[in-house]
Design a protein around this motif. Structure first.
Motif, PDB file in Angstrom:
ATOM      1  N   GLY A  59      43.649  34.715  36.070  1.00  0.00           N
ATOM      2  CA  GLY A  59      42.849  34.114  35.034  1.00  0.00           C
ATOM      3  C   GLY A  59      42.780  35.245  33.835  1.00  0.00           C
ATOM      4  N   ARG A  60      41.584  35.372  32.982  1.00  0.00           N
ATOM      5  CA  ARG A  60      41.833  36.206  32.181  1.00  0.00           C
ATOM      6  C   ARG A  60      41.614  37.517  32.283  1.00  0.00           C
ATOM      7  NH1 ARG A  60      37.838  32.193  31.692  1.00  0.00           N
ATOM      8  NH2 ARG A  60      37.998  30.946  29.758  1.00  0.00           N
ATOM      9  N   ILE A  61      41.336  38.046  33.589  1.00  0.00           N
ATOM     10  CA  ILE A  61      41.460  39.645  34.073  1.00  0.00           C
ATOM     11  C   ILE A  61      42.896  39.874  34.814  1.00  0.00           C
ATOM     12  CG2 ILE A  61      40.660  41.464  35.438  1.00  0.00           C
ATOM     13  CD1 ILE A  61      37.643  40.283  34.818  1.00  0.00           C
TER      14      ILE A  61
ATOM     15  N   HIS B 101      29.359  50.146  39.976  1.00  0.00           N
ATOM     16  CA  HIS B 101      29.871  48.717  39.203  1.00  0.00           C
ATOM     17  C   HIS B 101      29.768  49.100  37.632  1.00  0.00           C
ATOM     18  CE1 HIS B 101      29.591  44.131  38.920  1.00  0.00           C
ATOM     19  NE2 HIS B 101      30.488  44.502  38.166  1.00  0.00           N
TER      20      HIS B 101
ATOM     21  N   ASP C 261      47.348  31.816  42.732  1.00  0.00           N
ATOM     22  CA  ASP C 261      46.375  31.185  42.034  1.00  0.00           C
ATOM     23  C   ASP C 261      46.519  29.851  42.015  1.00  0.00           C
ATOM     24  OD1 ASP C 261      44.338  29.973  40.288  1.00  0.00           O
ATOM     25  OD2 ASP C 261      44.363  32.027  39.086  1.00  0.00           O
ATOM     26  N   TYR C 262      45.543  28.807  42.303  1.00  0.00           N
ATOM     27  CA  TYR C 262      45.736  27.557  42.428  1.00  0.00           C
ATOM     28  C   TYR C 262      46.253  26.863  41.088  1.00  0.00           C
ATOM     29  CZ  TYR C 262      40.577  27.411  41.947  1.00  0.00           C
ATOM     30  OH  TYR C 262      39.211  27.602  41.418  1.00  0.00           O
TER      31      TYR C 262
ATOM     32  N   HIS D 126      33.423  32.811  45.387  1.00  0.00           N
ATOM     33  CA  HIS D 126      32.758  31.352  45.656  1.00  0.00           C
ATOM     34  C   HIS D 126      32.830  31.038  47.024  1.00  0.00           C
ATOM     35  CE1 HIS D 126      36.783  29.807  45.394  1.00  0.00           C
ATOM     36  NE2 HIS D 126      36.871  30.309  44.234  1.00  0.00           N
TER      37      HIS D 126
ATOM     38  N   ASP E 240      34.937  48.566  42.133  1.00  0.00           N
ATOM     39  CA  ASP E 240      33.780  49.103  41.798  1.00  0.00           C
ATOM     40  C   ASP E 240      32.546  47.949  42.044  1.00  0.00           C
ATOM     41  OD1 ASP E 240      34.557  46.962  39.709  1.00  0.00           O
ATOM     42  OD2 ASP E 240      33.424  48.008  38.210  1.00  0.00           O
TER      43      ASP E 240
ATOM     44  N   ALA F 271      37.287  27.367  37.571  1.00  0.00           N
ATOM     45  CA  ALA F 271      37.507  28.825  38.202  1.00  0.00           C
ATOM     46  C   ALA F 271      36.563  29.073  39.640  1.00  0.00           C
ATOM     47  CB  ALA F 271      37.301  30.029  37.349  1.00  0.00           C
TER      48      ALA F 271
ATOM     49  N   ASN G  68      34.135  40.970  28.956  1.00  0.00           N
ATOM     50  CA  ASN G  68      34.519  42.221  29.299  1.00  0.00           C
ATOM     51  C   ASN G  68      35.742  42.371  30.312  1.00  0.00           C
ATOM     52  OD1 ASN G  68      33.710  41.192  31.763  1.00  0.00           O
ATOM     53  ND2 ASN G  68      31.866  42.371  31.936  1.00  0.00           N
TER      54      ASN G  68
ATOM     55  N   SER H  93      33.084  48.873  35.510  1.00  0.00           N
ATOM     56  CA  SER H  93      34.277  48.645  34.816  1.00  0.00           C
ATOM     57  C   SER H  93      33.858  47.710  33.527  1.00  0.00           C
ATOM     58  CB  SER H  93      35.299  48.046  35.938  1.00  0.00           C
ATOM     59  OG  SER H  93      35.022  46.785  36.255  1.00  0.00           O
ATOM     60  N   GLY H  94      32.814  46.755  33.941  1.00  0.00           N
ATOM     61  CA  GLY H  94      32.590  45.748  32.935  1.00  0.00           C
ATOM     62  C   GLY H  94      31.377  45.905  31.765  1.00  0.00           C
TER      63      GLY H  94
ATOM     64  N   THR I 198      38.006  44.742  42.073  1.00  0.00           N
ATOM     65  CA  THR I 198      37.053  44.772  40.898  1.00  0.00           C
ATOM     66  C   THR I 198      36.325  43.293  40.683  1.00  0.00           C
ATOM     67  OG1 THR I 198      38.671  44.359  39.157  1.00  0.00           O
ATOM     68  CG2 THR I 198      37.951  46.672  39.488  1.00  0.00           C
TER      69      THR I 198
ATOM     70  N   VAL J   3      37.593  45.391  32.175  1.00  0.00           N
ATOM     71  CA  VAL J   3      38.028  45.336  33.783  1.00  0.00           C
ATOM     72  C   VAL J   3      39.511  45.597  33.964  1.00  0.00           C
ATOM     73  CG1 VAL J   3      37.869  44.066  35.784  1.00  0.00           C
ATOM     74  CG2 VAL J   3      36.005  44.013  34.225  1.00  0.00           C
TER      75      VAL J   3
HETATM   76  P1  NAD Z   1      38.726  33.355  35.145  1.00  0.00           P
HETATM   77  O1  NAD Z   1      37.777  32.380  35.433  1.00  0.00           O
HETATM   78  O2  NAD Z   1      39.508  33.764  33.593  1.00  0.00           O
HETATM   79  O3  NAD Z   1      39.877  33.664  36.306  1.00  0.00           O
HETATM   80  C1  NAD Z   1      39.624  33.420  37.640  1.00  0.00           C
HETATM   81  C2  NAD Z   1      40.738  32.892  38.273  1.00  0.00           C
HETATM   82  O4  NAD Z   1      40.842  32.990  39.725  1.00  0.00           O
HETATM   83  C3  NAD Z   1      41.298  31.463  37.928  1.00  0.00           C
HETATM   84  O5  NAD Z   1      42.521  31.448  37.452  1.00  0.00           O
HETATM   85  C4  NAD Z   1      40.972  30.702  39.232  1.00  0.00           C
HETATM   86  O6  NAD Z   1      42.047  29.577  39.152  1.00  0.00           O
HETATM   87  C5  NAD Z   1      41.276  31.599  40.017  1.00  0.00           C
HETATM   88  N1  NAD Z   1      40.933  31.368  41.535  1.00  0.00           N
HETATM   89  C6  NAD Z   1      39.845  30.973  41.877  1.00  0.00           C
HETATM   90  N2  NAD Z   1      39.704  30.802  43.250  1.00  0.00           N
HETATM   91  C7  NAD Z   1      40.683  31.052  43.509  1.00  0.00           C
HETATM   92  C8  NAD Z   1      41.422  31.096  44.940  1.00  0.00           C
HETATM   93  N3  NAD Z   1      40.675  30.935  46.196  1.00  0.00           N
HETATM   94  N4  NAD Z   1      42.547  31.541  45.145  1.00  0.00           N
HETATM   95  C9  NAD Z   1      43.534  32.094  44.181  1.00  0.00           C
HETATM   96  N5  NAD Z   1      43.076  32.132  42.686  1.00  0.00           N
HETATM   97  C10 NAD Z   1      41.463  31.437  42.686  1.00  0.00           C
HETATM   98  O7  NAD Z   1      37.801  34.854  35.361  1.00  0.00           O
HETATM   99  P2  NAD Z   1      37.951  36.236  34.924  1.00  0.00           P
HETATM  100  O8  NAD Z   1      37.338  36.714  33.744  1.00  0.00           O
HETATM  101  O9  NAD Z   1      39.492  36.649  35.170  1.00  0.00           O
HETATM  102  O10 NAD Z   1      37.028  37.051  36.032  1.00  0.00           O
HETATM  103  C11 NAD Z   1      37.385  37.037  37.533  1.00  0.00           C
HETATM  104  C12 NAD Z   1      36.001  37.640  38.147  1.00  0.00           C
HETATM  105  O11 NAD Z   1      35.994  38.986  37.836  1.00  0.00           O
HETATM  106  C13 NAD Z   1      34.695  37.260  37.763  1.00  0.00           C
HETATM  107  O12 NAD Z   1      34.437  35.777  38.241  1.00  0.00           O
HETATM  108  C14 NAD Z   1      33.916  38.329  38.131  1.00  0.00           C
HETATM  109  O13 NAD Z   1      33.450  37.931  39.576  1.00  0.00           O
HETATM  110  C15 NAD Z   1      35.010  39.682  38.113  1.00  0.00           C
HETATM  111  N6  NAD Z   1      34.337  40.371  37.254  1.00  0.00           N
HETATM  112  C16 NAD Z   1      34.176  41.703  37.247  1.00  0.00           C
HETATM  113  C17 NAD Z   1      33.750  42.581  36.343  1.00  0.00           C
HETATM  114  C18 NAD Z   1      33.358  44.067  36.786  1.00  0.00           C
HETATM  115  O14 NAD Z   1      32.740  44.619  36.027  1.00  0.00           O
HETATM  116  N7  NAD Z   1      33.833  44.687  37.781  1.00  0.00           N
HETATM  117  C19 NAD Z   1      33.533  41.965  35.226  1.00  0.00           C
HETATM  118  C20 NAD Z   1      34.032  40.863  34.652  1.00  0.00           C
HETATM  119  C21 NAD Z   1      34.495  40.105  35.723  1.00  0.00           C
END
Ligand code: NAD
Length: 360
Positions: free
Chosen positions: A172-174, A310, A194-195, A231, A281, A355, A118, A312-313, A255, A122
């Motif tokens: 990351g992905r979003i 909630h 981002d680290y 986390h 959301d 992540a 998703n 969006s995803g 989000t 998002v």
């Molecule tokens: P992802 O794993 O592709 O990317 C997460 C990024 O965050 C990584 O690049 C990681 O290095 C970075 N990161 C982690 N801890 C960090 C910190 N302390 N400081 C800086 N960067 C940090 O994940 P994604 O697919 O992009 O999704 C991210 C989050 O979005 C999910 O874990 C979830 O909690 C949330 N999400 C919400 C919805 C929604 O419906 N609202 C849907 C999908 C995901």
């Protein structure tokens, strides 16, 4: 096997709209399939407290399916003391923070999610939230519903996104997809914190600049979008102290997860004008209590709140993808086949993803 799923109630909507796959009623579209394989499949939305169906069924459950939208909180206590047979916890969606991942490691439970399912859903929502805050949309619409028409009251706090600095906390992905979608808006700059650095080609593709110091990053952004998992390193990260480093009048879109931000600190920062808006959301508990301050918080001009439930995803497009993905994870599990690596969050007592915080 006994498979237990915690899904949100769809009610009339789920009966009328069968594509609402992620609901109690439509059972991710996998009930007949699981039955044909001889598995027991229990689906419930009753998830809180020791008398809930979730906690009553958990002790002899082999596989648990949850979603972030109506999270069945699989706490350390439940993992260590109740989930005696649990071997696999699937998140139908993205974000497995509602599972105590350290406890899952202790018990060697595999936690897998439908990575990527998703992320576009998002990212689109984030762009919408950024625009609705910057352009002061919500108060404008409310004014129209009230029957009023005072353009100046809205325009006094409405801006263009063009020329603003937008930064993503977590790329990351979003986060990356948000930046990609913002390119045509001609922002002054697109930043990320981002680290993990983006690959050079990806940085170039969106013209993004990495800022390695968090306070410096916050001080430069007009708009901050939060896209990290929840986390130990991000829980409560956006607190009063951190908000004091945000550029005055910035807009924040979250989000990612509600608990990344402190609910009182956000409300107060918005009320004082330290931030001009907050949208997203995700909430620190879901469903959000009726008196959660984020439902009604406002900036000094009576706007700046873009909160929604909630969803969006969990667009219909996303539901199809995460329902298919959950089935694929199950199929591989039943057949003893390896999971798609990107879907695995923890396995064999270890974090499989980078992540969820920096670990040795
Ligand atoms: P992802 O794993 O592709 O990317 C997460 C990024 O965050 C990584 O690049 C990681 O290095 C970075 N990161 C982690 N801890 C960090 C910190 N302390 N400081 C800086 N960067 C940090 O994940 P994604 O697919 O992009 O999704 C991210 C989050 O979005 C999910 O874990 C979830 O909690 C949330 N999400 C919400 C919805 C929604 O419906 N609202 C849907 C999908 C995901």
């Amino acid at each position: 096997m006994k498979i237990l799923a915690i899904l949100y109630k769809g009610g009339k909507a789920a009966v009328e709209e069968p594509r609402l796959l992620g609901t109690l009623e439509n059972k991710l579209g996998i009930a007949d399939w699981l039955k044909s394989l001889g598995h027991e499949f229990i689906v419930t939305d009753d998830k809180e407290g020791p008398d809930s169906v979730f906690q009553k069924e958990l002790p002899d459950t082999d596989v648990l399916i949850t979603t972030p939208f109506h999270p069945g909180y699989l706490t350390g206590d439940l993992i260590l003391n109740k989930a005696k047979k649990l071997k696999l916890a699937i998140t139908a969606g993205v974000g497995s923070d509602h599972v105590d991942l350290n406890a899952a490691n202790e018990k060697k439970i595999t936690v897998a999610e439908v990575t990527g399912s998703n992320v576009v859903s998002v990212a689109e929502h984030v762009v919408m939230d950024i625009l609705l805050l910057v352009r002061n949309f919500v108060p404008a619409h409310e004014m129209i519903e009230r029957g009023d028409w005072v353009v100046a009251d809205i325009a006094r706090n409405a801006f263009d996104l063009e020329g603003k600095v937008v930064g993503t906390l977590g790329c990351g992905r979003i986060g990356f997809r948000v930046l990609k979608r913002l390119v045509p808006f001609d922002c002054k700059e697109l930043l990320y914190y981002d680290y993990a650095a983006l690959p050079a080609a990806a940085e170039k593709e969106v013209g993004a600049r990495r800022v390695e110091d968090l306070h410096e990053f916050l001080g430069q952004c007009d708009v901050i979008t939060i896209n990290t998992p929840l986390h130990e390193g991000t829980r409560g990260l956006v607190n009063k102290e951190l908000l004091s480093h945000v550029k005055k009048g910035a807009w924040i879109v979250n989000t990612a997860r509600g608990a990344i931000a402190d609910r009182i600190a956000i409300k107060e920062a918005l009320a004082s004008g330290q931030i001009n808006g907050y949208a997203g959301d995700v909430w620190d508990v879901q469903p959000a209590p009726k008196d959660h301050p984020w439902r009604t918080m406002k900036n000094p001009l009576g706007g700046g709140n873009g909160m929604t439930p909630h969803y969006s995803g969990t667009t219909l497009d996303a539901q199809r993808r995460y329902a298919e993905g959950a089935r694929d994870i199950l199929e591989r599990w039943f057949n003893n086949e390896p999971q798609i690596p990107a879907n695995v969050i923890v396995a064999n007592g270890e974090y499989a993803t980078k992540a969820y915080g920096q670990r040795k």
